[in-house]
Design a protein around this motif. Structure first.
Motif, PDB file in Angstrom:
ATOM      1  N   ILE A  10      20.443  36.934 -20.505  1.00  0.00           N
ATOM      2  CA  ILE A  10      19.360  36.719 -21.475  1.00  0.00           C
ATOM      3  C   ILE A  10      18.270  35.856 -20.847  1.00  0.00           C
ATOM      4  CG2 ILE A  10      18.746  35.588 -23.662  1.00  0.00           C
ATOM      5  CD1 ILE A  10      21.572  36.472 -24.671  1.00  0.00           C
ATOM      6  N   GLU A  11      18.652  34.780 -20.162  1.00  0.00           N
ATOM      7  CA  GLU A  11      17.664  33.915 -19.514  1.00  0.00           C
ATOM      8  C   GLU A  11      16.826  34.703 -18.512  1.00  0.00           C
ATOM      9  OE1 GLU A  11      19.538  30.466 -17.840  1.00  0.00           O
ATOM     10  OE2 GLU A  11      20.155  29.713 -19.807  1.00  0.00           O
ATOM     11  N   SER A  12      17.460  35.556 -17.724  1.00  0.00           N
ATOM     12  CA  SER A  12      16.744  36.374 -16.752  1.00  0.00           C
ATOM     13  C   SER A  12      15.774  37.324 -17.451  1.00  0.00           C
ATOM     14  CB  SER A  12      17.744  37.166 -15.907  1.00  0.00           C
ATOM     15  OG  SER A  12      17.071  38.003 -15.012  1.00  0.00           O
ATOM     16  N   THR A  13      16.227  37.941 -18.524  1.00  0.00           N
ATOM     17  CA  THR A  13      15.375  38.842 -19.304  1.00  0.00           C
ATOM     18  C   THR A  13      14.167  38.101 -19.857  1.00  0.00           C
ATOM     19  OG1 THR A  13      17.213  40.289 -19.882  1.00  0.00           O
ATOM     20  CG2 THR A  13      15.290  40.331 -21.354  1.00  0.00           C
ATOM     21  N   ILE A  14      14.405  36.933 -20.427  1.00  0.00           N
ATOM     22  CA  ILE A  14      13.313  36.161 -21.034  1.00  0.00           C
ATOM     23  C   ILE A  14      12.318  35.702 -19.973  1.00  0.00           C
ATOM     24  CG2 ILE A  14      12.743  34.050 -22.304  1.00  0.00           C
ATOM     25  CD1 ILE A  14      13.915  36.331 -24.060  1.00  0.00           C
ATOM     26  N   ASP A  19       6.865  36.282 -17.811  1.00  0.00           N
ATOM     27  CA  ASP A  19       5.965  36.696 -16.732  1.00  0.00           C
ATOM     28  C   ASP A  19       5.090  37.862 -17.184  1.00  0.00           C
ATOM     29  OD1 ASP A  19       7.060  34.799 -14.999  1.00  0.00           O
ATOM     30  OD2 ASP A  19       8.323  36.254 -13.933  1.00  0.00           O
ATOM     31  N   ALA A  20       5.705  38.836 -17.836  1.00  0.00           N
ATOM     32  CA  ALA A  20       4.979  40.041 -18.239  1.00  0.00           C
ATOM     33  C   ALA A  20       3.944  39.754 -19.316  1.00  0.00           C
ATOM     34  CB  ALA A  20       5.969  41.104 -18.715  1.00  0.00           C
ATOM     35  N   ARG A  21       4.257  38.897 -20.281  1.00  0.00           N
ATOM     36  CA  ARG A  21       3.274  38.640 -21.339  1.00  0.00           C
ATOM     37  C   ARG A  21       2.067  37.875 -20.805  1.00  0.00           C
ATOM     38  NH1 ARG A  21       2.824  33.627 -24.257  1.00  0.00           N
ATOM     39  NH2 ARG A  21       4.462  32.155 -23.686  1.00  0.00           N
ATOM     40  N   TYR A  22       2.318  36.907 -19.910  1.00  0.00           N
ATOM     41  CA  TYR A  22       1.194  36.194 -19.303  1.00  0.00           C
ATOM     42  C   TYR A  22       0.377  37.123 -18.414  1.00  0.00           C
ATOM     43  CZ  TYR A  22       2.682  31.516 -20.840  1.00  0.00           C
ATOM     44  OH  TYR A  22       3.000  30.405 -21.572  1.00  0.00           O
ATOM     45  N   ALA A  23       1.049  37.964 -17.639  1.00  0.00           N
ATOM     46  CA  ALA A  23       0.341  38.915 -16.778  1.00  0.00           C
ATOM     47  C   ALA A  23      -0.514  39.869 -17.612  1.00  0.00           C
ATOM     48  CB  ALA A  23       1.338  39.695 -15.924  1.00  0.00           C
ATOM     49  N   ALA A  24      -0.022  40.264 -18.762  1.00  0.00           N
ATOM     50  CA  ALA A  24      -0.768  41.181 -19.622  1.00  0.00           C
ATOM     51  C   ALA A  24      -2.087  40.560 -20.083  1.00  0.00           C
ATOM     52  CB  ALA A  24       0.077  41.605 -20.824  1.00  0.00           C
ATOM     53  N   VAL A  25      -2.064  39.303 -20.516  1.00  0.00           N
ATOM     54  CA  VAL A  25      -3.324  38.708 -21.003  1.00  0.00           C
ATOM     55  C   VAL A  25      -4.290  38.452 -19.856  1.00  0.00           C
ATOM     56  CG1 VAL A  25      -2.395  37.781 -23.168  1.00  0.00           C
ATOM     57  CG2 VAL A  25      -2.441  36.331 -21.149  1.00  0.00           C
TER      58      VAL A  25
END
Length: 132
Positions: A10-14, A19-25
């Protein structure tokens, strides 16, 4: 699967989702960010303004918030059932309301497992005094 192994997964997934949400913005991928967000998202800003998912997405679409760079070291992840707290920092170069600025915030992100997916439910930054 042991609880320790499940927690590590779960920690790895989060971490990947953060990373992905910050990269998206930063990329201006508004729909990409929206895919990570819970419909009931509460997104607090370091100036104490609070956005819902809809109001935050609208500010991204209209260019009120433009993220030029974000660094987001994670200090601690706490997993409790279907809820995850992510404590870390958000250091960014942004334009907000037409004003370019540097941010140095301590931040808490809240993720929940909903329908088998991890979604961002809450975000709250606090200015780090004297960091900039």
């Amino acid at each position: 699967m042991t609880d320790t192994l499940a927690t590590a997964e779960i920690e790895s997934t989060i971490r990947s989702l953060e990373d992905a949400r910050y990269a998206a913005v930063v990329a201006g991928d508004i729909e990409g960010f929206a895919a990570f967000a819970h419909p009931e998202l509460l997104y607090t800003h370091s100036n104490a303004a609070v956005d819902t998912l809809d109001s935050y997405l609208e500010k991204l679409r209209t260019g009120f918030y433009v993220y030029h760079r974000i660094d987001h070291p994670v200090h601690k992840i706490v997993v409790v059932g279907d809820t995850v707290l992510v404590s870390g920092e958000m250091r960014a170069d942004i334009t907000a309301g037409g004003v370019r600025k540097q941010l140095a915030n301590s931040a808490l992100a809240v993720w929940v497992r909903d329908g088998g997916r991890w979604l961002l439910l809450g975000y709250g930054p606090t200015v780090i005094p004297g960091a900039i």
